[in-house]
Design an enzyme around this catalytic site. Structure first.
Site, PDB file in Angstrom:
ATOM      1  N   ASN A 153       0.861  -1.179   0.000  1.00 63.01           N
ATOM      2  CA  ASN A 153       0.000   0.000   0.000  1.00 63.01           C
ATOM      3  C   ASN A 153       0.902   1.235   0.000  1.00 63.01           C
ATOM      4  O   ASN A 153       1.489   1.567   1.028  1.00 63.01           O
ATOM      5  CB  ASN A 153      -0.897  -0.054   1.246  1.00 63.01           C
ATOM      6  CG  ASN A 153      -1.773   1.165   1.365  1.00 63.01           C
ATOM      7  OD1 ASN A 153      -1.822   2.011   0.475  1.00 63.01           O
ATOM      8  ND2 ASN A 153      -2.476   1.259   2.488  1.00 63.01           N
TER       9      ASN A 153
ATOM     10  N   LYS B 175       0.066   4.253  -0.315  1.00 62.95           N
ATOM     11  CA  LYS B 175      -0.613   5.403   0.310  1.00 62.95           C
ATOM     12  C   LYS B 175      -0.397   6.655  -0.544  1.00 62.95           C
ATOM     13  O   LYS B 175      -0.331   6.569  -1.756  1.00 62.95           O
ATOM     14  CB  LYS B 175      -0.144   5.573   1.765  1.00 62.95           C
ATOM     15  CG  LYS B 175      -0.284   4.267   2.556  1.00 62.95           C
ATOM     16  CD  LYS B 175      -0.098   4.431   4.029  1.00 62.95           C
ATOM     17  CE  LYS B 175      -0.263   3.080   4.710  1.00 62.95           C
ATOM     18  NZ  LYS B 175      -0.165   3.146   6.163  1.00 62.95           N
TER      19      LYS B 175
ATOM     20  N   HIS C 257      -9.531   0.721   5.047  1.00 63.04           N
ATOM     21  CA  HIS C 257      -8.238   0.975   5.690  1.00 63.04           C
ATOM     22  C   HIS C 257      -8.438   1.928   6.862  1.00 63.04           C
ATOM     23  O   HIS C 257      -9.265   2.838   6.806  1.00 63.04           O
ATOM     24  CB  HIS C 257      -7.253   1.563   4.672  1.00 63.04           C
ATOM     25  CG  HIS C 257      -5.860   1.605   5.214  1.00 63.04           C
ATOM     26  ND1 HIS C 257      -5.435   2.605   6.054  1.00 63.04           N
ATOM     27  CD2 HIS C 257      -4.821   0.746   5.081  1.00 63.04           C
ATOM     28  CE1 HIS C 257      -4.179   2.357   6.413  1.00 63.04           C
ATOM     29  NE2 HIS C 257      -3.790   1.236   5.833  1.00 63.04           N
TER      30      HIS C 257
ATOM     31  N   GLU D 254      -6.830   4.377   7.894  1.00 63.02           N
ATOM     32  CA  GLU D 254      -6.660   5.814   7.614  1.00 63.02           C
ATOM     33  C   GLU D 254      -7.925   6.399   7.006  1.00 63.02           C
ATOM     34  O   GLU D 254      -8.253   7.566   7.212  1.00 63.02           O
ATOM     35  CB  GLU D 254      -5.424   6.025   6.729  1.00 63.02           C
ATOM     36  CG  GLU D 254      -4.145   5.844   7.556  1.00 63.02           C
ATOM     37  CD  GLU D 254      -2.957   5.266   6.816  1.00 63.02           C
ATOM     38  OE1 GLU D 254      -2.948   5.276   5.564  1.00 63.02           O
ATOM     39  OE2 GLU D 254      -2.033   4.774   7.494  1.00 63.02           O
TER      40      GLU D 254
ATOM     41  N   GLU E 106      -5.340  -5.336  10.499  1.00 60.57           N
ATOM     42  CA  GLU E 106      -4.324  -4.320  10.716  1.00 60.57           C
ATOM     43  C   GLU E 106      -4.631  -3.552  12.007  1.00 60.57           C
ATOM     44  O   GLU E 106      -5.433  -2.611  11.989  1.00 60.57           O
ATOM     45  CB  GLU E 106      -4.312  -3.327   9.556  1.00 60.57           C
ATOM     46  CG  GLU E 106      -4.011  -3.956   8.204  1.00 60.57           C
ATOM     47  CD  GLU E 106      -3.497  -2.902   7.235  1.00 60.57           C
ATOM     48  OE1 GLU E 106      -2.313  -3.008   6.856  1.00 60.57           O
ATOM     49  OE2 GLU E 106      -4.239  -1.988   6.890  1.00 60.57           O
TER      50      GLU E 106
ATOM     51  N   SER F 162       3.370  -2.260  10.335  1.00 61.46           N
ATOM     52  CA  SER F 162       4.818  -2.263  10.594  1.00 61.46           C
ATOM     53  C   SER F 162       5.503  -3.573  10.205  1.00 61.46           C
ATOM     54  O   SER F 162       6.491  -3.975  10.837  1.00 61.46           O
ATOM     55  CB  SER F 162       5.114  -1.892  12.050  1.00 61.46           C
ATOM     56  OG  SER F 162       4.707  -0.554  12.294  1.00 61.46           O
TER      57      SER F 162
HETATM   58  P1  PGA Z   1       2.776   0.152   7.616  1.00 61.66           P
HETATM   59  O1  PGA Z   1       1.313   0.333   6.993  1.00 61.66           O
HETATM   60  O2  PGA Z   1       3.357  -1.097   7.032  1.00 61.66           O
HETATM   61  O3  PGA Z   1       3.535   1.390   7.191  1.00 61.66           O
HETATM   62  O4  PGA Z   1       2.602   0.061   9.082  1.00 61.66           O
HETATM   63  C1  PGA Z   1       0.483  -0.770   6.805  1.00 61.66           C
HETATM   64  C2  PGA Z   1      -0.813  -0.355   6.169  1.00 61.66           C
HETATM   65  O5  PGA Z   1      -1.298   0.741   6.456  1.00 61.66           O
HETATM   66  O6  PGA Z   1      -1.388  -1.094   5.365  1.00 61.66           O
END
Ligand code: PGA
Length: 319
Positions: A75, A77, A159, A161, A229, A275
């Site tokens: 992803n 983003k 997601h 976010e 997640e 992460s």
């Molecule tokens: P990250 O994000 O690996 O930077 O923690 C994971 C995600 O949002 O899918």
């Protein structure tokens, strides 16, 4: 003893004889009305898996439930420029990737066309969002039809976010998932709890509620991958332990078994995100119910993303 067909071999096995050719259980048709037998079967499966996984250092086949492939999504983003994305694409094109992994990347909308035209067909493209229905007078939105036109095969929905920064709710997300699936896109359906929800002991409640919203909306689970997640692990460098992730993945699978069907529970891939990086992916991948990853930050570095994709090897057992 009931004899049930398996989706893998096309043959028939006794429901008491679990068959494995890898670390993940193969498709088992369970009688979901009998949760005791289901649980004892899961226990049998787990004890068998411990025996299998004691064969260290071997490479062989990975057989997972249903569609049968480890799944790794990147992803990206809201990151990148034309230049940085062409470097990332060229790193991905030159990476050596294990063949038995579904690999998907989700570039920002404005670079999807560039990525589609330059990235190896080995890797599929996902969008990071879509509109709830057909396009039209919806300023700033992107329709599923437009995504398909660009060659997208997947869309990431729910997601954290989008839930917590943009304010999307369960019903809105479910509507998007239903429409995307009805138009043939695969859906990476994200769920996960906030830190305060985990600390209040509500992890399962939150995940199950988000899962239910998907379950209530989607016409079929055939093209759904669930991404667990935990929000406290996303972008924080604070990865869930393999045991923490496994615990939720098992609970999600059990929820699917009880609330959707044994078939969907067995077949649906449940991937972990938050992460994940080149250093922690192998230990996570060893967990029985971790069927892959959704990767944010580390997916912006081609070689590290390749390492995460190739962590499938830590699931392999002798053929
Ligand atoms: P990250 O994000 O690996 O930077 O923690 C994971 C995600 O949002 O899918």
């Amino acid at each position: 003893m009931a004899v049930v067909p398996t989706s893998l071999g096309g043959g028939a096995v006794s429901s008491h004889m679990t068959h494995f050719s890898g670390l993940r259980r193969s498709f088992l048709k369970l009688d979901s009305s009998n949760s005791d037998s289901t649980h004892s079967l899961f226990r049998d499966v787990n004890s068998h898996l411990r025996l299998v996984s004691s064969n260290k250092g071997c490479r062989g086949v990975v057989t997972m439930s249903g569609s049968g492939k480890f799944f790794v999504g990147g992803n990206w983003k809201c990151n990148g420029t034309g230049d940085s994305i062409s470097k990332l694409v060229s790193d991905l094109n030159s990476a050596i990737l294990e063949s038995d992994v579904d690999v998907v990347v989700a570039p920002p909308f404005v670079y999807i066309d560039q990525v589609k035209n330059s990235l190896s067909d080995r890797i599929e493209i996902a969008a990071q969002n879509c509109w709830t229905g057909k396009g039209g007078a919806f300023t700033g939105e992107i329709s599923v039809e437009q995504l398909k036109d660009l060659g997208c095969k997947w869309v990431v929905l729910g997601h954290s976010e989008r839930r917590h920064i943009i304010g999307e709710d369960d019903q809105f997300i479910g509507k998007k998932a239903a429409y995307a699936l009805s138009e043939g896109l695969g859906v990476i359906a994200c769920i996960g709890e906030l830190l305060e929800e985990r600390e209040a002991g509500k992890t399962f409640d939150v995940c199950f509620q988000q899962l239910k919203a998907f379950a209530d909306a989607v016409p079929s689970w055939d093209k759904v991958v669930i991404a667990y997640e935990p929000v406290w692990a996303i972008g924080t460098g604070k990865v869930a332990t393999p045991e923490q992730a496994q615990e939720v993945h098992v609970a999600v699978r059990d929820w699917l078994n009880k609330n959707v069907s044994a078939d969907v529970s067995s077949k649906t891939r449940i991937i972990y995100g938050g992460s994940v990086n080149g250093g922690n992916c192998a230990e996570l991948a060893k967990q029985e119910d971790i069927d892959g990853f959704l990767v944010g930050g580390a997916s912006l570095k081609g070689p590290e993303f390749a390492t995460i994709i190739n962590s499938v090897t830590s699931k392999k057992v002798p053929a």
